[in-house]
Design an enzyme around this catalytic site. Structure first.
Site, short mmCIF file in Angstrom:
data_model
loop_
_atom_site.label_atom_id
_atom_site.label_comp_id
_atom_site.label_asym_id
_atom_site.label_seq_id
_atom_site.Cartn_x
_atom_site.Cartn_y
_atom_site.Cartn_z
N ASN A 58 2.32 -7.15 1.35
CA ASN A 58 0.87 -7.09 1.50
C ASN A 58 0.34 -8.25 2.32
OD1 ASN A 58 1.21 -5.93 -1.69
ND2 ASN A 58 0.19 -4.67 -0.15
N SER A 65 -5.22 3.80 -8.09
CA SER A 65 -5.32 3.12 -6.80
C SER A 65 -6.07 3.98 -5.80
CB SER A 65 -3.91 2.87 -6.29
OG SER A 65 -3.92 2.55 -4.93
N LYS A 84 0.80 7.66 -8.95
CA LYS A 84 -0.57 7.43 -9.46
C LYS A 84 -1.33 8.76 -9.53
CE LYS A 84 -0.24 3.06 -10.13
NZ LYS A 84 -0.24 2.54 -11.50
N GLY A 135 2.43 5.16 8.04
CA GLY A 135 1.77 5.47 6.76
C GLY A 135 0.44 4.77 6.57
N LYS A 183 4.90 -1.26 -7.99
CA LYS A 183 3.78 -1.10 -7.06
C LYS A 183 4.11 -1.34 -5.59
CE LYS A 183 2.14 -5.81 -7.50
NZ LYS A 183 1.03 -6.73 -7.59
N TYR A 224 5.05 5.84 -4.66
CA TYR A 224 4.15 5.00 -5.47
C TYR A 224 2.78 5.67 -5.60
CZ TYR A 224 0.45 1.67 -6.27
OH TYR A 224 -0.70 1.08 -6.73
N1 UFG Z 1 -1.06 -5.73 7.32
C1 UFG Z 1 -0.63 -6.41 8.43
N2 UFG Z 1 0.47 -7.21 8.31
C2 UFG Z 1 1.15 -7.36 7.13
C3 UFG Z 1 0.71 -6.64 6.00
C4 UFG Z 1 -0.40 -5.83 6.14
O1 UFG Z 1 -1.22 -6.31 9.52
O2 UFG Z 1 2.15 -8.09 7.10
C5 UFG Z 1 -2.27 -4.89 7.43
C6 UFG Z 1 -2.05 -3.42 7.12
O3 UFG Z 1 -1.64 -2.73 8.28
C7 UFG Z 1 -3.42 -3.01 6.59
C8 UFG Z 1 -3.93 -4.27 5.90
O4 UFG Z 1 -3.18 -5.33 6.45
O5 UFG Z 1 -4.28 -2.70 7.65
C9 UFG Z 1 -3.73 -4.26 4.39
O6 UFG Z 1 -2.38 -4.00 4.11
P1 UFG Z 1 -1.76 -4.25 2.65
O7 UFG Z 1 -0.30 -3.95 2.73
O8 UFG Z 1 -2.15 -5.58 2.13
O9 UFG Z 1 -2.52 -3.18 1.74
P2 UFG Z 1 -2.63 -1.59 1.91
O10 UFG Z 1 -4.06 -1.27 2.15
O11 UFG Z 1 -1.63 -1.05 2.83
O12 UFG Z 1 -2.20 -1.10 0.45
C10 UFG Z 1 -2.73 -1.73 -0.70
C11 UFG Z 1 -1.67 -1.74 -1.78
C12 UFG Z 1 -1.40 -0.36 -2.27
C13 UFG Z 1 -2.68 0.30 -2.65
C14 UFG Z 1 -3.70 0.27 -1.54
C15 UFG Z 1 -5.02 0.80 -2.04
O13 UFG Z 1 -0.46 -2.30 -1.31
O14 UFG Z 1 -0.58 -0.44 -3.40
O15 UFG Z 1 -3.88 -1.06 -1.11
O16 UFG Z 1 -5.95 0.89 -1.04
F1 UFG Z 1 -2.43 1.58 -2.97
#
Ligand code: UFG
Length: 335
Positions: free
Chosen positions: A199, A124, A153, A295, A84, A149
């Site tokens: 994350n 997801s 899905k 992304g 994931k 990833y």
């Molecule tokens: N973010 C930061 N700093 C970090 C990590 C994240 O500012 O160190 C921000 C990202 O830019 C985003 C938010 O926090 O705006 C959430 O980011 P995450 O990486 O926690 O989650 P994502 O929304 O990018 O992705 C997650 C999962 C994916 C899934 C998706 C579904 O990682 O596997 O949610 O919406 F597909």
């Protein structure tokens, strides 16, 4: 009812096993510990007082799947087992497609052999790519995923649609998760990613406990209320409860293909999450604003109507509960 849970020791799998056992289901678990730990089995037992019948192995291995189905009269499968990590998937597309897609084909093949029709699949919100509108309904366009990833899905969703088209007696539920965070209130199970977390929530937890120095906030120039990315954070225990609702739906309908978004319907920004974490846990989070992460999208949160009306699913926990339980788990467990 006997439920096969693949990836039973993972973050969402483990919490779902707890809900299943607490709701009187028998759980047969499969895991290869590629991103989970064996002691989750003991912890599930401590929380529920009940045991999973556990098999160690990989879903790509037909022999182990055959042993499971021949030794247990499985009524339904909940398939969590998958890689994931978005960033890793860009570097290892072949590994991701084999592990996330071929494994499901293998499972479907063996389910067919043993005439098992009911399947809940972990998908997801990433399948929506960059959403045209928020909140996102299940009917929104899917596609334009930005990494293997997410595409894995999307591929599995298409495979499941084709399988249902070929055999209308199948009973399939696709659950599209938004952003699961938090942990079981016992603090025994939670999210424990390998290496530096990609994350937001686990990263904040590591800054809070001093294991990492500073959180990078990826961009504050999005078209959102404070410029930082907005997501639908959902308590992992609520997400686990969603699987019970999905099982009840499959039991009632007997056949069909159903798709639901699981989230709270509320969008919180990165700064909201940091501020809530600081207030609830009474600790300062060191952070700095950096460039956007390639992304990433500006906003992503669900329309809860369909899950509410058809599954009777609503979330019990709010953001305070999520950040409190996440930090509680981190302090107690993560070395
Ligand atoms: N973010 C930061 N700093 C970090 C990590 C994240 O500012 O160190 C921000 C990202 O830019 C985003 C938010 O926090 O705006 C959430 O980011 P995450 O990486 O926690 O989650 P994502 O929304 O990018 O992705 C997650 C999962 C994916 C899934 C998706 C579904 O990682 O596997 O949610 O919406 F597909």
């Amino acid at each position: 009812m006997k439920i096969l849970v693949t990836g039973c020791c993972g973050y969402i799998g483990g919490h779902t096993c707890v809900e299943l056992l607490n709701n009187g289901y028998e759980v047969i678990g499969l895991d290869n510990f590629s991103n989970s730990k064996k002691d989750v089995l003991d912890k599930i037992k401590i929380i529920t007082g009940k045991e999973i019948k556990f098999y160690e192995g990989n879903m790509l291995n037909s022999d182990i799947l055959r042993s499971i189905f021949s030794e247990n009269k499985i009524d339904a499968v909940i398939d969590f087992a998958a890689y994931k990590a978005v960033g890793e998937s860009v570097k290892k597309p072949v590994e991701y497609y084999i592990n996330n897609v071929s494994s499901v084909l293998n499972l479907l093949n063996i389910m067919k052999e043993y005439n098992v029709k009911s399947l809940i699949f972990s998908s997801s919100a990433t399948v929506y790519g960059t959403p045209e509108v928020v909140p996102i309904k299940e009917t929104a366009k899917t596609g334009n995923t930005t990494n293997p990833y997410g595409t894995s899905k999307l591929f599995v969703e298409q495979i499941l649609k084709d399988v249902y088209k070929a055999d209308n007696t199948m009973n399939i539920c696709i659950l599209r998760y938004f952003n699961p965070i938090g942990a079981h209130e016992s603090g025994l199970i939670g999210e424990d990613p390998n290496g530096i977390p990609a994350n937001l929530m686990p990263y904040i937890c590591k800054v809070a406990t001093g294991k990492l120095e500073c959180l990078s906030v990826f961009g504050n120039d999005y078209d959102t209320k404070d410029g930082t990315g907005v997501r639908d954070y959902v308590h992992v225990v609520d997400l686990a409860r969603g699987h019970i609702k999905a099982l009840e739906k499959l039991n009632k309908e007997k056949e069909g293909l159903f798709i639901y978004n699981l989230g709270t319907g509320i969008g919180y920004s990165v700064l909201d999450l940091i501020n809530t974490f600081e207030r609830v846990n009474n600790i300062k989070i060191n952070y700095k604003i950096v460039d956007r992460r390639p992304g990433d999208i500006a906003e992503c949160y669900t329309d809860t109507t369909k899950a509410k009306e058809e599954l009777g699913f609503t979330c019990k926990y709010n953001l305070d509960d999520m950040v409190r339980s996440a930090y509680n788990y981190e302090k107690k467990n993560v070395k």
